[in-house]
Design a protein around this motif. Structure first.
Motif, PDB file in Angstrom:
ATOM      1  N   UNK A 280       0.810  -1.212   0.000  1.00 51.80           N
ATOM      2  CA  UNK A 280       0.000   0.000   0.000  1.00 51.80           C
ATOM      3  C   UNK A 280       0.851   1.274   0.000  1.00 51.80           C
ATOM      4  N   UNK A 281       1.934   1.356   0.781  1.00 52.15           N
ATOM      5  CA  UNK A 281       2.764   2.561   0.711  1.00 52.15           C
ATOM      6  C   UNK A 281       3.407   2.789  -0.653  1.00 52.15           C
ATOM      7  N   UNK A 282       3.709   1.716  -1.381  1.00 50.97           N
ATOM      8  CA  UNK A 282       4.263   1.853  -2.725  1.00 50.97           C
ATOM      9  C   UNK A 282       3.226   2.484  -3.654  1.00 50.97           C
ATOM     10  N   UNK A 283       1.982   1.984  -3.585  1.00 49.04           N
ATOM     11  CA  UNK A 283       0.907   2.556  -4.396  1.00 49.04           C
ATOM     12  C   UNK A 283       0.674   4.015  -4.028  1.00 49.04           C
ATOM     13  N   UNK A 284       0.683   4.306  -2.740  1.00 51.18           N
ATOM     14  CA  UNK A 284       0.456   5.682  -2.279  1.00 51.18           C
ATOM     15  C   UNK A 284       1.528   6.625  -2.809  1.00 51.18           C
ATOM     16  N   UNK A 285       2.783   6.165  -2.791  1.00 50.18           N
ATOM     17  CA  UNK A 285       3.876   7.009  -3.278  1.00 50.18           C
ATOM     18  C   UNK A 285       3.693   7.346  -4.751  1.00 50.18           C
ATOM     19  N   UNK A 286       3.242   6.380  -5.540  1.00 49.26           N
ATOM     20  CA  UNK A 286       3.047   6.651  -6.963  1.00 49.26           C
ATOM     21  C   UNK A 286       1.856   7.556  -7.217  1.00 49.26           C
ATOM     22  N   UNK A 287       0.792   7.409  -6.432  1.00 50.72           N
ATOM     23  CA  UNK A 287      -0.346   8.303  -6.590  1.00 50.72           C
ATOM     24  C   UNK A 287       0.076   9.749  -6.329  1.00 50.72           C
ATOM     25  N   UNK A 288       0.851   9.938  -5.289  1.00 50.73           N
ATOM     26  CA  UNK A 288       1.317  11.301  -4.970  1.00 50.73           C
ATOM     27  C   UNK A 288       2.249  11.831  -6.059  1.00 50.73           C
ATOM     28  N   UNK A 289       3.115  10.973  -6.553  1.00 52.84           N
ATOM     29  CA  UNK A 289       4.020  11.392  -7.618  1.00 52.84           C
ATOM     30  C   UNK A 289       3.247  11.786  -8.877  1.00 52.84           C
ATOM     31  N   UNK A 290       2.224  11.003  -9.217  1.00 52.36           N
ATOM     32  CA  UNK A 290       1.435  11.305 -10.401  1.00 52.36           C
ATOM     33  C   UNK A 290       0.736  12.656 -10.264  1.00 52.36           C
ATOM     34  N   UNK A 291       0.172  12.913  -9.102  1.00 53.36           N
ATOM     35  CA  UNK A 291      -0.548  14.167  -8.895  1.00 53.36           C
ATOM     36  C   UNK A 291       0.398  15.373  -8.901  1.00 53.36           C
ATOM     37  N   UNK A 292       1.654  15.132  -8.479  1.00 52.34           N
ATOM     38  CA  UNK A 292       2.626  16.227  -8.427  1.00 52.34           C
ATOM     39  C   UNK A 292       3.427  16.361  -9.726  1.00 52.34           C
ATOM     40  N   UNK A 293       3.169  15.469 -10.684  1.00 50.77           N
ATOM     41  CA  UNK A 293       3.900  15.520 -11.938  1.00 50.77           C
ATOM     42  C   UNK A 293       5.340  15.052 -11.817  1.00 50.77           C
ATOM     43  N   UNK A 294       5.620  14.230 -10.812  1.00 53.94           N
ATOM     44  CA  UNK A 294       6.974  13.737 -10.582  1.00 53.94           C
ATOM     45  C   UNK A 294       7.175  12.381 -11.266  1.00 53.94           C
ATOM     46  N   UNK A 295       8.436  11.971 -11.485  1.00 52.41           N
ATOM     47  CA  UNK A 295       8.694  10.658 -12.105  1.00 52.41           C
ATOM     48  C   UNK A 295       8.080   9.533 -11.286  1.00 52.41           C
ATOM     49  N   UNK A 296       7.479   8.579 -11.990  1.00 50.32           N
ATOM     50  CA  UNK A 296       6.799   7.475 -11.334  1.00 50.32           C
ATOM     51  C   UNK A 296       7.766   6.340 -11.019  1.00 50.32           C
ATOM     52  N   UNK A 297       7.415   5.581  -9.980  1.00 50.73           N
ATOM     53  CA  UNK A 297       8.206   4.423  -9.591  1.00 50.73           C
ATOM     54  C   UNK A 297       7.749   3.194 -10.376  1.00 50.73           C
ATOM     55  N   UNK A 298       8.717   2.399 -10.837  1.00 54.35           N
ATOM     56  CA  UNK A 298       8.444   1.094 -11.458  1.00 54.35           C
ATOM     57  C   UNK A 298       7.536   1.206 -12.675  1.00 54.35           C
ATOM     58  N   UNK A 299       7.828   2.214 -13.480  1.00 53.73           N
ATOM     59  CA  UNK A 299       7.060   2.450 -14.702  1.00 53.73           C
ATOM     60  C   UNK A 299       7.332   1.323 -15.706  1.00 53.73           C
ATOM     61  N   UNK A 300       6.279   0.797 -16.294  1.00 56.62           N
ATOM     62  CA  UNK A 300       6.395  -0.313 -17.229  1.00 56.62           C
ATOM     63  C   UNK A 300       6.875   0.194 -18.590  1.00 56.62           C
ATOM     64  N   UNK A 301       7.842  -0.512 -19.149  1.00 54.19           N
ATOM     65  CA  UNK A 301       8.299  -0.254 -20.507  1.00 54.19           C
ATOM     66  C   UNK A 301       7.454  -1.110 -21.437  1.00 54.19           C
ATOM     67  N   UNK A 302       6.555  -0.503 -22.158  1.00 58.22           N
ATOM     68  CA  UNK A 302       5.605  -1.269 -22.971  1.00 58.22           C
ATOM     69  C   UNK A 302       6.302  -2.072 -24.064  1.00 58.22           C
ATOM     70  N   UNK A 303       7.423  -1.575 -24.559  1.00 58.06           N
ATOM     71  CA  UNK A 303       8.124  -2.279 -25.638  1.00 58.06           C
ATOM     72  C   UNK A 303       8.703  -3.595 -25.136  1.00 58.06           C
ATOM     73  N   UNK A 304       9.044  -3.666 -23.841  1.00 54.02           N
ATOM     74  CA  UNK A 304       9.578  -4.910 -23.254  1.00 54.02           C
ATOM     75  C   UNK A 304       8.490  -5.737 -22.613  1.00 54.02           C
ATOM     76  N   UNK A 305       7.368  -5.115 -22.269  1.00 55.82           N
ATOM     77  CA  UNK A 305       6.254  -5.842 -21.666  1.00 55.82           C
ATOM     78  C   UNK A 305       6.329  -5.964 -20.159  1.00 55.82           C
ATOM     79  N   UNK A 306       7.247  -5.229 -19.510  1.00 59.05           N
ATOM     80  CA  UNK A 306       7.358  -5.259 -18.058  1.00 59.05           C
ATOM     81  C   UNK A 306       8.109  -4.037 -17.563  1.00 59.05           C
TER      82      UNK A 306
END
Length: 306
Positions: A280-306
């Motif tokens: 849950x804290x990992x999800x929370x950190x990414x939600x806050x980053x998204x709202x603040x326009x900051x780089x996201x954690x563990x962003x998926x590379x679609x070209x690699x599929x993970x």
């Protein structure tokens, strides 16, 4: 922020309190106008009517946060244009490391050779861990955790990934060095994701590159392994044993030959689980980053599929 819980209802009572405690500024909802949501918390099995989720309706969403480490069930959705983040949960990584270490030690020590039949087997003395070569395929967060734990108790550990990116304290091979990695793997641990590049990777040719008597532990994805080729390698005596936690079809059908094979141990996709207290804290950190326009954690590379 308004967040849609886009996951099966069975998990709501467990996830909702943990997510809201980790991110109290979030309004977590189970339905509503798609255009009103700032983010989605996603898990496979949603929608529960079996339809495909249309992400194009979530015009305001800044991130889709997966609750699963694997994203193969969502990454190919053509309507998904929002940033997608996989779950890298410290508890998940620790659980995977403990599972793989336990089964590696069982294979290394030859525990199954000591049948309780009154026979004194004093000659069955295992080598030290420093004399046993372990290879980990897939050196993401979980692979690094597994390799580090195994190395910490003395195993000679080699990691392999497509990139071959260095990992502190672990000998690394990459890309075209897969054959070299397999040739030294007295214990092979596969933690590879399900991608076009990894499907059927462990086929007859590659299984036969393993040292005679090797043990395979597959806790990544079942699609990596050609099932008939594994059975053939075990029946021929080239491989000693296989511990399998993931399968092409889950639950594994009761009639599947893996269940009755004397050289295969089946576990029921229990190697590691996402734990709300650490995820849950990992999800929370990414939600806050998204709202603040900051780089996201563990962003998926679609070209690699993970």
């Amino acid at each position: 922020m308004r967040v849609l819980y886009a996951a099966p209802a069975a998990g709501w009572d467990e996830w909702a309190p943990a997510l809201q405690a980790a991110c109290p500024e979030m309004e977590l909802l189970r339905d509503g106008d798609p255009a009103s949501f700032d983010a989605l918390i996603y898990a496979p099995g949603y929608p529960e009517d079996g339809s495909t989720l249309d992400f194009s309706r979530f015009t305001r969403a800044r991130v889709v946060q997966s609750l699963w480490a694997g994203v193969e069930r969502i990454v190919t959705n053509p309507t998904l244009t929002q940033p997608l983040c996989r779950m890298v949960d410290p508890g998940l990584a620790q659980g995977m490391a403990e599972y793989c270490t336990g089964w590696a030690l069982r294979a290394h020590l030859g525990m199954d050779a000591f049948a309780q039949d009154g026979t004194w087997r004093n000659a069955l003395v295992p080598p030290l861990t420093t004399e046993r070569q372990v290879v980990v395929l897939g050196m993401g967060e979980m692979g690094r955790s597994v390799a580090t734990m195994l190395s910490g108790i003395g195993f000679a550990v080699t990691g392999w990934s497509q990139s071959g990116r260095p990992v502190e304290g672990i000998a690394m091979l990459g890309g075209a060095s897969l054959d070299q990695a397999l040739a030294r793997a007295q214990i092979l641990i596969s933690l590879l994701p399900d991608t076009a590049r990894t499907r059927d990777l462990l086929n007859h040719q590659r299984l036969m590159q393993l040292p005679e008597g090797a043990t395979l532990i597959n806790a990544g994805r079942g699609t990596v392994l050609v099932e008939a080729d594994l059975i053939a390698a075990l029946d021929a005596g080239h491989l000693g044993h296989a511990v399998l936690d993931v399968f092409r079809t889950e639950p594994l059908p009761p009639t599947h030959p893996f269940w009755s094979h004397p050289k295969i141990t089946v576990t029921s996709h229990v190697a590691a689980d996402t734990r709300t207290v650490t995820a849950a804290p990992v999800a929370a950190a990414n939600l806050r980053r998204a709202m603040a326009g900051e780089p996201l954690l563990y962003l998926v590379d679609r070209s690699r599929g993970y």
